[in-house]
Enzyme design. Sequence first.
Site, PDB file in Angstrom:
ATOM      1  N   LYS A  13      53.211  40.683  40.540  1.00 20.55           N
ATOM      2  CA  LYS A  13      52.579  40.676  41.872  1.00 20.55           C
ATOM      3  C   LYS A  13      52.379  39.245  42.384  1.00 20.55           C
ATOM      4  O   LYS A  13      52.659  38.959  43.532  1.00 20.55           O
ATOM      5  CB  LYS A  13      51.214  41.400  41.842  1.00 20.55           C
ATOM      6  N   ARG A  88      41.491  48.067  43.568  1.00 20.17           N
ATOM      7  CA  ARG A  88      41.782  48.464  42.189  1.00 20.17           C
ATOM      8  C   ARG A  88      41.071  49.754  41.822  1.00 20.17           C
ATOM      9  O   ARG A  88      41.228  50.240  40.706  1.00 20.17           O
ATOM     10  CB  ARG A  88      41.327  47.365  41.250  1.00 20.17           C
ATOM     11  N   ARG A 127      53.047  34.605  28.991  1.00 17.42           N
ATOM     12  CA  ARG A 127      52.845  33.924  30.277  1.00 17.42           C
ATOM     13  C   ARG A 127      52.002  32.662  30.077  1.00 17.42           C
ATOM     14  O   ARG A 127      51.043  32.659  29.314  1.00 17.42           O
ATOM     15  CB  ARG A 127      52.130  34.877  31.235  1.00 17.42           C
ATOM     16  N   ARG A 160      46.065  32.078  30.182  1.00 20.56           N
ATOM     17  CA  ARG A 160      44.852  32.686  30.743  1.00 20.56           C
ATOM     18  C   ARG A 160      44.083  33.364  29.611  1.00 20.56           C
ATOM     19  O   ARG A 160      44.677  34.011  28.757  1.00 20.56           O
ATOM     20  CB  ARG A 160      45.232  33.719  31.808  1.00 20.56           C
ATOM     21  N   ARG A 171      43.412  45.834  29.695  1.00 14.92           N
ATOM     22  CA  ARG A 171      43.692  45.770  31.143  1.00 14.92           C
ATOM     23  C   ARG A 171      44.641  46.893  31.557  1.00 14.92           C
ATOM     24  O   ARG A 171      44.517  47.463  32.642  1.00 14.92           O
ATOM     25  CB  ARG A 171      44.265  44.395  31.510  1.00 14.92           C
TER      26      ARG A 171
HETATM   27  P1  AMP Z   1      44.169  39.609  38.107  1.00 13.76           P
HETATM   28  O1  AMP Z   1      44.444  38.148  38.212  1.00 13.76           O
HETATM   29  O2  AMP Z   1      44.453  40.333  39.396  1.00 13.76           O
HETATM   30  O3  AMP Z   1      44.840  40.255  36.924  1.00 13.76           O
HETATM   31  O4  AMP Z   1      42.579  39.762  37.882  1.00 13.76           O
HETATM   32  C1  AMP Z   1      41.936  39.206  36.750  1.00 13.76           C
HETATM   33  C2  AMP Z   1      40.620  39.922  36.501  1.00 13.76           C
HETATM   34  O5  AMP Z   1      39.751  39.755  37.639  1.00 13.76           O
HETATM   35  C3  AMP Z   1      40.709  41.421  36.313  1.00 13.76           C
HETATM   36  O6  AMP Z   1      41.029  41.770  34.969  1.00 13.76           O
HETATM   37  C4  AMP Z   1      39.306  41.869  36.705  1.00 13.76           C
HETATM   38  O7  AMP Z   1      38.361  41.574  35.693  1.00 13.76           O
HETATM   39  C5  AMP Z   1      39.009  40.946  37.876  1.00 13.76           C
HETATM   40  N1  AMP Z   1      39.452  41.528  39.183  1.00 13.76           N
HETATM   41  C6  AMP Z   1      40.423  41.052  40.012  1.00 13.76           C
HETATM   42  N2  AMP Z   1      40.550  41.832  41.107  1.00 13.76           N
HETATM   43  C7  AMP Z   1      39.637  42.825  40.973  1.00 13.76           C
HETATM   44  C8  AMP Z   1      39.292  43.951  41.757  1.00 13.76           C
HETATM   45  N3  AMP Z   1      39.909  44.234  42.925  1.00 13.76           N
HETATM   46  N4  AMP Z   1      38.305  44.767  41.296  1.00 13.76           N
HETATM   47  C9  AMP Z   1      37.663  44.518  40.141  1.00 13.76           C
HETATM   48  N5  AMP Z   1      37.950  43.472  39.342  1.00 13.76           N
HETATM   49  C10 AMP Z   1      38.929  42.629  39.743  1.00 13.76           C
END
Ligand code: AMP
Length: 215
Positions: A13, A88, A127, A160, A171
């Site tokens: 993404k 989400r 990654r 990360r 996740r």
């Molecule tokens: P990402 O970079 O999109 O994988 O997000 C990293 C982490 O941020 C996720 O594993 C969640 O803990 C939190 N996070 C990001 N976007 C959301 C969302 N829309 N709702 C809830 N938690 C989020």
Amino acid sequence: MILILLGAPGVGKGTQSENIIKKYSIVQISTGDILRSEVKNETDLGKKAKQFMEKGELVPDDLIIKMIEKRISQPDCINGFLLDGFPRTIEQAKSFDKMMEEKGLNLNRVIYIDVADDEIIDRLTLRRVCPTCGAIYHLKNKPPKQDMICDICGSKLIQRSDDTKETVKNRLKVFKEHTKPLIEYYDKQEKLSSISGLGTVDEVFSRIKDILGNR
Ligand code: AMP
């Protein structure tokens, strides 16, 4: 143009967002990036979010919804935006629908990028990211020219903290439980287009261009 990129963590993404915003001149809104910056700056939101993010759990809906409401009201969103990592949960999607209605805006399309779990685990655990400019690398498929150094800005690359195997598995579980139901939600609204996330970055991007139009 208002778009949502939907997909499990690691389907590409972030990478495809970069291509989309350049081609269609819209801004990217990544809730993950915003949260990581709040954590880094030790804000109130960052302190609350950190505990969830480290475990690969979702940050509570009310915090995320407030954050998005504020972000999409900024002037740079006027020409359109791409949401990466939001919504989400069904709760977030419903709140977003309400926000759009109140603002008189229309969500154009939701693109779901599909990749099998095994491939995702391989992609995420290998990654590496640049903490300074955000560039994304993969130790096998897209290594930096110099070991662990960003090609673009020269910073030292990092993994990360939520890209470790155990957290990645959690996740994926969280994605299946909370986010996957959004596929049906947007399909019912006739806004959903699904594509495969396999192949090169360019191959996946041309599938996206087929959907959005080559303007
Ligand atoms: P990402 O970079 O999109 O994988 O997000 C990293 C982490 O941020 C996720 O594993 C969640 O803990 C939190 N996070 C990001 N976007 C959301 C969302 N829309 N709702 C809830 N938690 C989020």
